[in-house]
Design a protein around this motif. Structure first.
Motif, PDB file in Angstrom:
ATOM      1  N   ASN A 191       0.850  -1.181   0.000  1.00  0.00           N
ATOM      2  CA  ASN A 191       0.000   0.000   0.000  1.00  0.00           C
ATOM      3  C   ASN A 191       0.890   1.236   0.000  1.00  0.00           C
ATOM      4  N   SER A 244      -5.346   3.286   1.951  1.00  0.00           N
ATOM      5  CA  SER A 244      -6.695   2.774   2.159  1.00  0.00           C
ATOM      6  C   SER A 244      -6.798   1.318   1.736  1.00  0.00           C
ATOM      7  N   GLY A 245      -7.704   0.609   2.394  1.00  0.00           N
ATOM      8  CA  GLY A 245      -7.983  -0.787   2.071  1.00  0.00           C
ATOM      9  C   GLY A 245      -8.426  -1.541   3.300  1.00  0.00           C
ATOM     10  N   THR A 246      -9.655  -2.056   3.274  1.00  0.00           N
ATOM     11  CA  THR A 246     -10.192  -2.746   4.449  1.00  0.00           C
ATOM     12  C   THR A 246      -9.364  -3.961   4.820  1.00  0.00           C
ATOM     13  N   LEU A 258      -6.058  -4.063   4.078  1.00  0.00           N
ATOM     14  CA  LEU A 258      -4.664  -3.614   4.048  1.00  0.00           C
ATOM     15  C   LEU A 258      -4.322  -2.864   5.329  1.00  0.00           C
ATOM     16  N   HIS A 305     -16.546   0.054   0.779  1.00  0.00           N
ATOM     17  CA  HIS A 305     -15.096   0.042   0.923  1.00  0.00           C
ATOM     18  C   HIS A 305     -14.491  -1.353   0.805  1.00  0.00           C
ATOM     19  N   THR A 320      -9.618  -3.085  -4.058  1.00  0.00           N
ATOM     20  CA  THR A 320      -8.434  -3.279  -3.225  1.00  0.00           C
ATOM     21  C   THR A 320      -8.249  -2.107  -2.268  1.00  0.00           C
ATOM     22  N   SER A 321      -8.401  -0.908  -2.812  1.00  0.00           N
ATOM     23  CA  SER A 321      -8.261   0.329  -2.050  1.00  0.00           C
ATOM     24  C   SER A 321      -9.368   1.268  -2.500  1.00  0.00           C
ATOM     25  N   SER A 348      -8.354  -1.074  -8.058  1.00  0.00           N
ATOM     26  CA  SER A 348      -8.455  -2.530  -8.130  1.00  0.00           C
ATOM     27  C   SER A 348      -7.194  -3.137  -8.715  1.00  0.00           C
ATOM     28  N   ARG A 388     -11.613   6.680   4.123  1.00  0.00           N
ATOM     29  CA  ARG A 388     -10.845   5.490   3.756  1.00  0.00           C
ATOM     30  C   ARG A 388     -11.003   4.447   4.855  1.00  0.00           C
TER      31      ARG A 388
END
Length: 415
Positions: free
Chosen positions: A102, A122-124, A126, A202, A206-207, A225, A319
């Motif tokens: 990330n 950002s990324g649930t 990550l 979210h 990917t982010s 993505s 995010r």
């Protein structure tokens, strides 16, 4: 190189109180400065919007020390100078066949500064940028260097350290095989629809980043993505909660491509190219983190302050970040929604709004970003972070003479 003039942070809203700012060109020079300085603190690219990096003594700017990138393909690590900006090293890492998991929205920030303050991207699924750290080298009060890695029992307390444990000189990060990405734009989405489905939105890429000014809608959602190798036609949703996918825009000097075109990870994960003037360039920022399970309720609570927020707001970016175990991490123990305000350059007016904004988030355990504006005091921080006392003990052991102490640490953490 020495400066005796009072210097400012990136936004020009924080004046450093340090007696001088020194910019060494080598690690040996940095160690010598630390050894002779009664008070010293590390300084990165100055993107913090508070005094977290300040000291009454010497500020040590590490951005002049060479990156000296070392990629270990077998261990899947990259080691580099802590003052290196992400955007400067990412293309080289990509050419070596590797990538970071990330990046932040700004590629202009230094690796050491981002890690030290819990900066994230950002990324649930990550973690923050700190979660990529496998080990780091740090100068202690006498200028000697030691390495802290994941085998150290205090590692989870030391990674996100706010500069209070020493001067971090080099960082070893986990890397993975290089990958490609695309960005697609959706919206607008009605406010109530979005707040009922924050986690779903979210998790759609990917982010994912969402934007609002606390009116009747989320103005747009930016889906980043991953694209499998050899497949430039990866399917993405045609709509998101009923909101259509827009044509977006190709990349230019001010932002990375948002038209669904495929590019390298380092040119899609950030919002801005490394050569750009990041974001609005004239702003202040605040950011708070709430458990993702409380996302909708927390946003509704903030929307009740819309009449006070909107006159001073550029935009609010939403995010997500995966849970981790770092003692001072805003995502400690639970996945979070990151509520990031990019304010107009109205620091006094923003400071006046923040106490009410933070009181609205208090029932949801809102944790402030360590490098941004906040009015949260030490008593509140102690209630938000169960390992604060352990961190204070760690600082006392690493720096008994308070060489690396700061007014921020004293005020907010009691160190």
């Amino acid at each position: 190189m020495r400066s005796t003039v009072r210097e400012l942070n990136w936004s020009g809203t924080v004046t450093y109180t340090a007696e001088q700012v020194l910019r060494p060109s080598s690690l040996d020079e940095a160690a010598a400065i630390v050894a002779r300085s009664p008070r010293v603190h590390g300084l990165g690219t100055r993107h913090s919007f508070n005094d977290v990096a300040d000291t009454p003594g010497v500020l040590l700017d590490l951005t002049g020390i060479p990156t000296d990138l070392v990629v270990d393909a077998d261990r899947r690590t990259a080691t580099l100078g802590a003052g290196t900006r992400y955007g400067d090293v990412a293309p080289d890492l990509d050419r070596a066949g590797f990538a970071l998991h990330n990046t932040g929205s700004l590629p202009h920030i230094s690796v050491g500064g981002a890690v030290a303050t819990g900066t994230h991207g950002s990324g649930t699924t990550l973690g923050s940028l700190s979660t990529a750290v496998r080990s780091f080298r740090v100068l202690g009060p006498d200028g000697s260097e030691r390495t802290i890695d994941r085998s150290d029992p205090d590692f989870d307390g030391a990674v996100l350290h706010l500069g209070l444990l020493g001067i971090v000189t080099r960082v070893t990060l986990d890397v993975e095989p290089a990958y490609r990405m695309r960005q697609d734009v959706y919206g607008p989405i009605p406010w109530d629809t979005f707040t009922e489905h924050v986690a779903e939105v979210h998790a759609a890429g990917t982010s994912v980043c969402s934007y609002t000014v606390f009116g009747d809608e989320i103005s747009e959602v930016l889906l980043k993505s991953r694209v499998p190798d050899g497949d430039d036609d990866v399917p993405v949703p045609g709509e998101l909660l009923g909101a259509p996918r827009s044509p977006g825009a190709p990349g230019d000097a001010s932002r990375t491509a948002r038209d669904g075109s495929v590019g390298p990870w380092w040119d899609r994960l950030p919002h801005f190219p490394i050569g750009s003037v990041p974001s609005h360039g004239s702003e202040v920022q605040s950011e708070h983190f709430v458990p993702l399970r409380h996302a909708g309720a927390a946003l509704d609570a903030l929307r009740g302050l819309a009449d006070r927020i909107q006159p001073h707001l550029h935009v609010c970016e939403l995010r997500t970040m995966a849970a981790d175990g770092f003692w001072l991490s805003p995502a400690q123990g639970e996945d979070v929604l990151c509520i990031a305000f990019t304010w107009k350059k109205h620091p006094a007016e923003v400071a006046a709004v923040l106490p009410d904004l933070e009181s609205r988030l208090a029932p949801f355990g809102g944790r402030p970003h360590w490098g941004k504006m906040s009015s949260v005091d030490a008593a509140a921080i102690a209630g938000l972070y169960p390992r604060v006392a352990d961190f204070r003990d760690l600082v006392a052991r690493a720096d008994p003479d308070r060489t690396f102490a700061s007014a921020f640490g004293e005020r907010v953490l009691g160190t």
